[in-house]
Design a protein around this motif. Structure first.
Motif, mmCIF file in Angstrom:
data_model
loop_
_atom_site.group_PDB
_atom_site.id
_atom_site.type_symbol
_atom_site.label_atom_id
_atom_site.label_comp_id
_atom_site.label_asym_id
_atom_site.label_seq_id
_atom_site.Cartn_x
_atom_site.Cartn_y
_atom_site.Cartn_z
ATOM 1 N N HIS A 15 -4.475 15.304 36.481
ATOM 2 C CA HIS A 15 -3.501 15.747 35.485
ATOM 3 C C HIS A 15 -2.902 14.515 34.830
ATOM 4 O O HIS A 15 -2.532 13.550 35.500
ATOM 5 C CB HIS A 15 -2.383 16.561 36.134
ATOM 6 N N LYS A 16 -2.802 14.571 33.494
ATOM 7 C CA LYS A 16 -2.156 13.486 32.756
ATOM 8 C C LYS A 16 -1.525 14.053 31.501
ATOM 9 O O LYS A 16 -2.169 14.767 30.728
ATOM 10 C CB LYS A 16 -3.176 12.398 32.372
ATOM 11 N N ILE A 23 -0.402 17.492 26.967
ATOM 12 C CA ILE A 23 -1.291 17.446 28.124
ATOM 13 C C ILE A 23 -2.651 16.895 27.689
ATOM 14 O O ILE A 23 -3.279 17.410 26.766
ATOM 15 C CB ILE A 23 -1.450 18.842 28.755
ATOM 16 N N VAL A 24 -3.086 15.837 28.353
ATOM 17 C CA VAL A 24 -4.376 15.210 28.033
ATOM 18 C C VAL A 24 -5.444 15.675 29.014
ATOM 19 O O VAL A 24 -6.543 16.056 28.609
ATOM 20 C CB VAL A 24 -4.244 13.672 28.053
ATOM 21 N N LEU A 25 -5.130 15.638 30.294
ATOM 22 C CA LEU A 25 -6.043 16.120 31.328
ATOM 23 C C LEU A 25 -5.313 17.177 32.137
ATOM 24 O O LEU A 25 -4.185 16.972 32.565
ATOM 25 C CB LEU A 25 -6.498 14.970 32.233
ATOM 26 N N ASP A 26 -5.977 18.295 32.348
ATOM 27 C CA ASP A 26 -5.312 19.445 32.965
ATOM 28 C C ASP A 26 -6.117 19.927 34.168
ATOM 29 O O ASP A 26 -6.870 20.892 34.096
ATOM 30 C CB ASP A 26 -5.171 20.555 31.924
ATOM 31 N N GLY A 27 -5.998 19.187 35.284
ATOM 32 C CA GLY A 27 -6.723 19.570 36.491
ATOM 33 C C GLY A 27 -8.202 19.278 36.425
ATOM 34 O O GLY A 27 -9.023 20.021 36.970
ATOM 35 N N ASP A 62 -0.793 11.613 36.599
ATOM 36 C CA ASP A 62 0.422 12.258 37.087
ATOM 37 C C ASP A 62 0.177 12.894 38.454
ATOM 38 O O ASP A 62 1.074 12.948 39.299
ATOM 39 C CB ASP A 62 0.896 13.311 36.085
ATOM 40 N N SER A 63 -1.043 13.386 38.659
ATOM 41 C CA SER A 63 -1.451 13.896 39.967
ATOM 42 C C SER A 63 -2.973 13.931 40.000
ATOM 43 O O SER A 63 -3.640 13.827 38.975
ATOM 44 C CB SER A 63 -0.877 15.293 40.233
ATOM 45 N N GLY A 64 -3.509 14.079 41.207
ATOM 46 C CA GLY A 64 -4.955 14.059 41.375
ATOM 47 C C GLY A 64 -5.456 12.696 41.816
ATOM 48 O O GLY A 64 -4.690 11.738 41.926
ATOM 49 N N ASP A 65 -6.751 12.622 42.079
ATOM 50 C CA ASP A 65 -7.358 11.400 42.608
ATOM 51 C C ASP A 65 -8.629 11.043 41.852
ATOM 52 O O ASP A 65 -9.368 11.921 41.392
ATOM 53 C CB ASP A 65 -7.723 11.565 44.083
ATOM 54 N N VAL A 66 -8.886 9.735 41.760
ATOM 55 C CA VAL A 66 -10.162 9.184 41.313
ATOM 56 C C VAL A 66 -10.754 8.421 42.484
ATOM 57 O O VAL A 66 -10.108 7.533 43.047
ATOM 58 C CB VAL A 66 -9.993 8.240 40.113
ATOM 59 N N ILE A 73 -9.068 5.095 44.224
ATOM 60 C CA ILE A 73 -8.525 3.900 43.569
ATOM 61 C C ILE A 73 -7.047 4.075 43.241
ATOM 62 O O ILE A 73 -6.276 3.105 43.268
ATOM 63 C CB ILE A 73 -9.342 3.545 42.302
ATOM 64 N N SER A 74 -6.625 5.295 42.975
ATOM 65 C CA SER A 74 -5.231 5.532 42.609
ATOM 66 C C SER A 74 -4.269 5.292 43.769
ATOM 67 O O SER A 74 -3.057 5.181 43.568
ATOM 68 C CB SER A 74 -5.063 6.960 42.087
ATOM 69 N N ARG A 75 -4.785 5.208 44.990
ATOM 70 C CA ARG A 75 -3.923 5.001 46.155
ATOM 71 C C ARG A 75 -3.954 3.553 46.654
ATOM 72 O O ARG A 75 -3.342 3.239 47.677
ATOM 73 C CB ARG A 75 -4.339 5.947 47.280
#
Length: 236
Positions: A15-16, A23-27, A62-66, A73-75
């Protein structure tokens, strides 16, 4: 029976949104396997560059993982994310981003030096992209198509798991663009690197194994009919 290899890239529920609640990315969910070549298309402003930046860890969702090679990487800390980018990612951009004061061999060797690897493979990669014997040349001596070949060699020289290519043929004429994309596809397939190509060009997208459209915050399969003739031309 051995377990299946993990995806080179996996996006989980990304989500971004930007200021103004746009909203750019939605789940968004997406996976890319080793050796697979995918093209991402979509209108200007839908979030293609944002998606690339999130994958590279240059922006935060804003949430989620890559996950790159199963690592989220986001963590990671900033230092750990930088190390992962150096080791696992290769980048090819529209503007080439070669360093004008370095020779071609020195430009291609940059990822090797950053990873503490011997620089000798740079000359091998220059030969692989059709620039044998040009290692001592400077970028100003090359055409646009040749500079993009240098960029491809640099992106692949350290054997990354994932190649991110952002409009890599946007500054090239159609014939040179065709040659560069054929080269990128062949070299990525030979190395087993997964490749994500972001482009506005259907001719460029035809080089991919699959084409996805980014719209309304999600990725959708592209209609096959408009790309069929272009894929036939690619393989001719």
């Amino acid at each position: 029976m051995s377990p299946a290899a993990p995806p080179a890239l996996e996006c989980r529920s990304l989500h971004k949104a930007y200021t103004g609640s746009r909203i750019v990315l939605d789940g968004l969910d997406f996976a890319l396997g080793a050796g697979e070549f995918v093209a991402i298309m979509g209108d200007s402003g839908v979030g293609k560059s944002t998606l690339l930046n999130l994958i590279a860890g240059l922006e935060s969702a804003d949430s989620g993982d890559v996950l790159i090679d199963s690592t989220p990487i986001s963590r990671l800390t900033d230092d750990a994310a930088t190390r992962l980018r150096r080791q696992k990612l290769g980048f090819v951009f529209q503007a080439f981003h070669v360093l004008p004061h370095l020779t071609l061999a020195q430009n291609v060797a940059v990822p090797l030096l950053l990873n503490g690897m011997p620089p000798a493979r740079a000359l091998e990669m220059l030969a692989a992209v059709g620039l044998h014997g040009r290692g001592d040349d400077l970028p100003r001596q090359l055409s646009g198509g040749e500079l993009q070949r240098v960029a491809i060699a640099r992106a692949l020289v350290h054997r990354p798991r994932l190649i991110l290519a952002d409009e890599p043929t946007g500054n090239l004429d159609p014939q040179t663009a065709h040659e560069v994309l054929a080269l990128l596809r062949a070299e990525a397939k030979a190395s087993g690197a997964a490749t994500m190509l972001v482009t506005h060009s259907e001719a460029a997208a035809a080089f991919a194994d699959r084409v996805l459209i980014l719209a309304d915050g999600a990725l959708h399969a592209a209609p096959l009919a408009p790309l069929a003739s272009l894929k036939a031309a690619r393989d001719a």
